[in-house]
Design a protein around this motif. Sequence first.
Motif, PDB file in Angstrom:
ATOM      1  N   GLU A 298     -10.406  -4.561  10.599  1.00 40.58           N
ATOM      2  CA  GLU A 298     -11.387  -4.292   8.893  1.00 40.58           C
ATOM      3  C   GLU A 298     -10.593  -4.149   7.716  1.00 40.58           C
ATOM      4  N   GLY A 299      -9.310  -3.657   7.834  1.00 38.66           N
ATOM      5  CA  GLY A 299      -9.184  -3.248   6.463  1.00 38.66           C
ATOM      6  C   GLY A 299      -8.938  -1.455   6.713  1.00 38.66           C
ATOM      7  N   VAL A 300      -9.113  -1.065   7.714  1.00 39.35           N
ATOM      8  CA  VAL A 300      -8.646   0.516   7.821  1.00 39.35           C
ATOM      9  C   VAL A 300      -7.685   0.642   7.299  1.00 39.35           C
ATOM     10  N   PRO A 301      -7.446   1.429   6.322  1.00 39.07           N
ATOM     11  CA  PRO A 301      -6.213   1.869   5.192  1.00 39.07           C
ATOM     12  C   PRO A 301      -5.315   3.096   6.542  1.00 39.07           C
ATOM     13  N   MET A 302      -3.869   2.885   7.403  1.00 42.99           N
ATOM     14  CA  MET A 302      -3.338   3.268   8.145  1.00 42.99           C
ATOM     15  C   MET A 302      -1.902   3.334   7.596  1.00 42.99           C
ATOM     16  N   LEU A 303      -1.753   4.810   7.616  1.00 40.03           N
ATOM     17  CA  LEU A 303      -0.031   5.068   7.618  1.00 40.03           C
ATOM     18  C   LEU A 303       0.210   6.144   8.946  1.00 40.03           C
ATOM     19  N   PHE A 304       1.483   5.731   9.610  1.00 38.71           N
ATOM     20  CA  PHE A 304       1.689   6.019  10.587  1.00 38.71           C
ATOM     21  C   PHE A 304       3.726   6.415  10.810  1.00 38.71           C
ATOM     22  N   THR A 305       4.268   7.154  10.460  1.00 36.91           N
ATOM     23  CA  THR A 305       5.719   7.599  10.830  1.00 36.91           C
ATOM     24  C   THR A 305       5.994   8.147  11.414  1.00 36.91           C
ATOM     25  N   SER A 306       7.178   8.270  11.762  1.00 35.73           N
ATOM     26  CA  SER A 306       8.544   8.585  12.627  1.00 35.73           C
ATOM     27  C   SER A 306       7.819   7.806  13.231  1.00 35.73           C
ATOM     28  N   ASN A 307       8.141   8.169  14.777  1.00 32.89           N
ATOM     29  CA  ASN A 307       8.203   7.993  16.270  1.00 32.89           C
ATOM     30  C   ASN A 307       6.748   7.918  16.664  1.00 32.89           C
ATOM     31  N   ALA A 308       6.037   7.811  15.748  1.00 35.78           N
ATOM     32  CA  ALA A 308       4.129   7.332  15.849  1.00 35.78           C
ATOM     33  C   ALA A 308       4.083   5.903  15.776  1.00 35.78           C
ATOM     34  N   ILE A 309       5.089   5.178  15.309  1.00 38.64           N
ATOM     35  CA  ILE A 309       4.866   3.783  15.128  1.00 38.64           C
ATOM     36  C   ILE A 309       5.212   3.140  16.828  1.00 38.64           C
TER      37      ILE A 309
ATOM     38  N   LEU B 284      -9.245   0.578  17.314  1.00 37.34           N
ATOM     39  CA  LEU B 284      -8.908   1.180  17.016  1.00 37.34           C
ATOM     40  C   LEU B 284      -7.883  -0.324  16.518  1.00 37.34           C
ATOM     41  N   LYS B 285      -7.524  -1.469  16.877  1.00 35.66           N
ATOM     42  CA  LYS B 285      -7.372  -2.528  16.806  1.00 35.66           C
ATOM     43  C   LYS B 285      -8.507  -3.560  15.830  1.00 35.66           C
ATOM     44  N   GLU B 286      -9.115  -3.100  16.212  1.00 31.23           N
ATOM     45  CA  GLU B 286     -11.052  -3.454  15.066  1.00 31.23           C
ATOM     46  C   GLU B 286     -10.430  -2.601  13.444  1.00 31.23           C
ATOM     47  N   ARG B 287     -10.847  -1.653  13.495  1.00 31.95           N
ATOM     48  CA  ARG B 287     -10.631  -0.571  12.491  1.00 31.95           C
ATOM     49  C   ARG B 287      -9.060  -2.104  11.482  1.00 31.95           C
TER      50      ARG B 287
ATOM     51  N   GLY C  88      14.220  -6.395   9.961  1.00 33.20           N
ATOM     52  CA  GLY C  88      13.229  -5.731   9.352  1.00 33.20           C
ATOM     53  C   GLY C  88      12.996  -4.569   9.798  1.00 33.20           C
ATOM     54  N   GLU C  89      11.933  -3.724   9.200  1.00 36.32           N
ATOM     55  CA  GLU C  89      11.718  -1.953   8.957  1.00 36.32           C
ATOM     56  C   GLU C  89      10.248  -1.613   9.248  1.00 36.32           C
ATOM     57  N   GLY C  90       9.577  -1.605  10.654  1.00 41.23           N
ATOM     58  CA  GLY C  90       8.326  -1.462  10.394  1.00 41.23           C
ATOM     59  C   GLY C  90       7.219  -2.718  10.447  1.00 41.23           C
ATOM     60  N   ILE C  91       5.830  -1.740  10.268  1.00 41.29           N
ATOM     61  CA  ILE C  91       4.788  -3.023  10.644  1.00 41.29           C
ATOM     62  C   ILE C  91       4.215  -3.161   9.413  1.00 41.29           C
ATOM     63  N   HIS C  92       3.269  -4.109   9.038  1.00 39.64           N
ATOM     64  CA  HIS C  92       2.515  -4.223   7.860  1.00 39.64           C
ATOM     65  C   HIS C  92       1.364  -4.821   8.075  1.00 39.64           C
ATOM     66  N   ASP C  93       0.228  -4.843   8.413  1.00 45.41           N
ATOM     67  CA  ASP C  93      -0.850  -5.990   9.103  1.00 45.41           C
ATOM     68  C   ASP C  93      -2.036  -5.334   8.528  1.00 45.41           C
ATOM     69  N   HIS C  94      -2.709  -5.691   7.613  1.00 46.28           N
ATOM     70  CA  HIS C  94      -3.753  -6.005   7.150  1.00 46.28           C
ATOM     71  C   HIS C  94      -3.504  -4.426   6.423  1.00 46.28           C
ATOM     72  N   ASN C  95      -3.795  -3.294   6.157  1.00 49.22           N
ATOM     73  CA  ASN C  95      -3.939  -1.860   5.721  1.00 49.22           C
ATOM     74  C   ASN C  95      -2.496  -0.723   6.288  1.00 49.22           C
ATOM     75  N   LEU C  96      -2.467  -1.297   7.772  1.00 48.21           N
ATOM     76  CA  LEU C  96      -1.744  -0.666   8.638  1.00 48.21           C
ATOM     77  C   LEU C  96       0.042  -0.770   8.287  1.00 48.21           C
ATOM     78  N   PHE C  97       0.881   1.081   7.581  1.00 42.08           N
ATOM     79  CA  PHE C  97       1.570   1.157   7.196  1.00 42.08           C
ATOM     80  C   PHE C  97       2.121   1.806   8.454  1.00 42.08           C
ATOM     81  N   ALA C  98       3.079   1.202   9.496  1.00 37.71           N
ATOM     82  CA  ALA C  98       4.523   1.663   9.965  1.00 37.71           C
ATOM     83  C   ALA C  98       5.714   1.782  10.032  1.00 37.71           C
ATOM     84  N   THR C  99       5.851   2.597   9.907  1.00 37.12           N
ATOM     85  CA  THR C  99       7.849   3.394   9.205  1.00 37.12           C
ATOM     86  C   THR C  99       8.678   4.054  10.865  1.00 37.12           C
TER      87      THR C  99
END
Length: 238
Positions: A83-94, A77-80, A174-185
């Motif tokens: 690699e820039g795989v788009p990801m969206l994690f919302t709520s306590n999934a972060i 998952l870290k490798e993905r 700051g709120e959430g995480i933005h790393d490559h194409n991962l967005f988590a909030t």
Amino acid sequence: MSLNIEILFPEVNYLFGDGSNVRYLKKCLPDADFIEDHFNEEPFFVRNSPSLIYCGGMTEQYQEQIISQLMPWRDLLKERIREGVPMLFTSNAIELLARFIQNEDGSRVPGLDLYPFGAKRDRMNRFNCLFKGKFQDMDIIGFKTQFTFAYGKTDYRPFMQVDRGTGMNPKAAGEGIHDHNLFATYLVGPFLIMNPHFTKYFLQDVMGLDDVSLPWEDALLDAYNERLAEFSDPETKY
């Protein structure tokens, strides 16, 4: 272009209305294949590079089970992410991405340890607020409802800078995480529906789709502008 949208554990991760994000994605991407990962199954991303991975909110019990399910593929998952795989994690999934989740008695549930923070639970006190923040030149609005705050190093890039409401914890800017194409909030509910500018950005600039036209775009923009004015009003209680 074939689109494969991977939904992590949909049987449990639709808490707080987060399932509306998937329903809206299905409206936005009617020709995409939506792949659902269930418990005791190998996730789709193990042997494939999805067009998007989505995970929404869940109970604390299921948080721990999902971490256990994903732990064998933590490095992949870290490798993905790299690699820039788009990801969206919302709520306590972060919090799945954290080093640990700490219970009220001090015991800790190990997380996937992908980012240098830990979450502290306080299930006797739920925190709720409206949120307004800034991502690039976009105003992001939403709602928070949580038993946890996140603490730790901040050498990862936040998703948003806080204008009103609360970041990762009450003192964080700051709120959430933005790393490559991962967005988590931590924001919950119909995040994509509430933020049509970001949704179009995500589909076009992150996922690389052309000429995106959002379903009910005019209505969504009207609702967004009305909420933005309300959330920007100093008289609005948070």
